[in-house]
Scaffold this motif. Sequence first.
Motif: not given
Length: 897
Positions: A563-574
């Motif tokens: 679950t992405i809680t914050e996103s500023n790029g590269s969320s899939s790699m996170a």
Amino acid sequence: MLASSATLHHLLLPAPPHLALALPNPAPPLHAWLPISRLAPPRVAAFAHPSSRRLRQRDARARVVAAAGGEAAPVVAAEEASSSGPTKFSVKIPVGDRHILVETGHIGRQASASVMVTDGETIVYCSVCMADTPSDPSDFFPMSVHYQERLSAAGRTSGGFFKREGRAKDHEVLVCRLIDRPLRPTMPKGFYYETQILSWVFSYDGIHSPDCVAVTAAGIAMALSEVPNKQTIAGVRIGMINDQFVINPTTEQMEDSELDLMMAGTDSAILMIEGFCDFLTEEKLLQAVETGQEAIREICKAIDVLVQTCGKKKMVEAINLPPPELYRHVEDISGDELMKALQIKQKIPRRKTLSALEDKVITILSEQGYVSKDEPSGPIENLADIVEEEDEDEIIEDGEVDEGDVHIKPVSRKPHRQLYSEVDVKLVFKEVSSKYLRRRIVEGGKRSDGRSPCELRPINSQCRLLPRAHGSALFTRGETQALAVVTLGDYQMAQRIDTLVDTEESKSFYLQYTFPPSSVGEVGRTGAPNRREIGHGMLAERALEPILPPEKDFPYTIRVESTITESNGSSSMASVCGGCLALQDAGVPVKFPVAGIAMGLVLETQEFGGDGTPLILSDITGSEDASGDMDFKVAGNEHGISAFQMDIKVVGITLPVMEQALLQARDGRKHILNEMSKCSPPPAKALSPYAPVIHVMKVKPNKVNLIIGSGGRTIKSILEETGVYAIDARDDGTVKITAKDMESLEKSKTIIANLTMVPKVGEIFRNCEIKTIAPYGAFVEIAPGREGLCHISELSSSWLAKAEDAYKVGDRIDVKLIEINDKGQLRLSCKALLPDANQEPSSNKQQTSGPTKEKIVYKDDIIKVTTRRSRRKKEGEPSAAEDATAKTLENSTAENA
């Protein structure tokens, strides 16, 4: 920068050399902006002549001309139009070790373009259609792609109530993305006609995969249509078997392949790559891409010939670009403020500042009107002072010019205020913002958050956040954050996959990615996963799958939620990084940790004060992704790559640029893995006390039915007696027990061991309970679930008229196994254990609680499974025994509820 329609022609490739040899008169390149009537007559026109003799002669001459140039050009064949059907154009294109057949003109004639592409006996139909009127201008080309695998292609129908295909499956969504991503960069800016690409699999032979064929079919259909795309694209799959690259491998070959690479591009550049591999090096991956690029180049050349023959005129006149002077006006109004706004490090304040600045620019240029700095200004006077009407009786002398009965006074004119549409202003403001961001990175060497091109954002990670979850981790990189949760379960938790093949596959490992609107501080739709979420989840899943233990060594179904809680790029790699930590926290024995990073690109640096060398950016943010030329995601460890995905927003990149990006990404992964090792608190690396306990045992295949019982009666009684969650018994003798604790697990193991034991003639079983009494004897349970018949003649040494005269149900006696018939049925004897013939039968009754046996169970009937598989997949399809087990468990659950 936006290019005018006049300059689009210069972006196109020159005509292929073989094309000039094959045609009587050299024709313009594929997408030259010329009317179709001005093109040289296509060679195929001769094939449509009624005389078959002349057709053969001209065909032969064309082949000779092509051969004279040293390279055989693809020959486009046209079937003569009959009274009942249209002319069909076809061409065979070499791909790898075989040919694909492309046919058009005979089907889907009302579409802008339609083609049928055949590979073996796999046939894909693709059509392209455009709306009659343009949509409102936007910065996103209005194109939609729909891909569907018809079950009838494999001779099947849907197993559900509705006997037709429903919503797109996950793998169909992934193919839609494979088609969309390489086509979008080839679309010219300013073309706003909604375009729809429909692709169906009409025939599937189970050998040749339809996905790579669908990408090529879409590229051909787009090239034949009126859509003014810049270049032709094609797609191929690359496998690697025994260190040799294979183009478009068969499904059987892919089972032994170490690489699954899908790529698309033009005859000179790469537009998209995606795939996964078993930790190949960067050098091997580049060699694979180079092999694929050569194959794509040959396909594009053949498509050029077909388009010259039967392609439609491109709608160049429909391209509507913003006025060129609008770019200068936006820079004049917002230049200084825009530079300051781009220096704000935090995403939300920067976004709000840019939004306010955009509103200001829109207000000036769309409502108030803009006065150029180059125009002279003067006092604004009333209309009465500027215009003076003449008297009606004025006499006009010869030589005077009538100015419409008005005289303009020689006074200062009012400045001209220019107004522009709000849509054009928004489009231009976005491009100007992108231009200023690129200039700041190239000239100043600093990005929006102050980093250098190779620098990564700060990384923080922690595990064991959720006490009841089997494994959890929170991974934070700058303003991007992912919460990964791992759940362990049995085979019933596996994800079933319905494919064109007449089997139901299932996955014992899957990752589900969720991107809520709150992660970017916005309000939006929530619900079913969209295409982006499905694609990002699959990329992260492929990156993690190679590090998992074989299913037989770790017999759990593993589900990872990111679950992405914050996103500023590269969320899939996170998600890759967080998922790896969560797997370790759940006690999954991974082979080694992996990490992922997203790379960006500024291709034309000379325009922004650079030396012309492409600039690679590590760990890009959202604004750098939107304004840059590339989004290249790479996952793996310091030694190799496990998954990758590249999207290009320009016409394409070359292999040297990709090589630089891969090497820079490897350095970034090393840094991330080092930071992940500092996780605090660290992963537990042990099974959670709340995770189920799973044990796998092996019995003889002919004993499986004894575990299941008639209608699942035996397995249901074991579940009720022991309290285990599930028992999965397969036809090959594999038995998987899922329990809540060790106590219930051991109890079920003992029962199954007794059920599947192999008794031998002569063995003695003591304290056995009589389960049923019949007129001809008594059925005695020698082990839980195992009964044998003690005939009335074997119950006593004396004659008995009825078995009830000596025994009743529930009595316990000692028996001896005296025979096993061909059906496996047991014949027991109580008389054989009596000391003498005069002893009363009742004296042999026992009072103890359970049966015992003088000989132990043969341990070779119960062994641990130790075989190994290269990838984490199910070994076989669900057996009849497994289906019966599943139904029994469902019934048991319903009754307990």
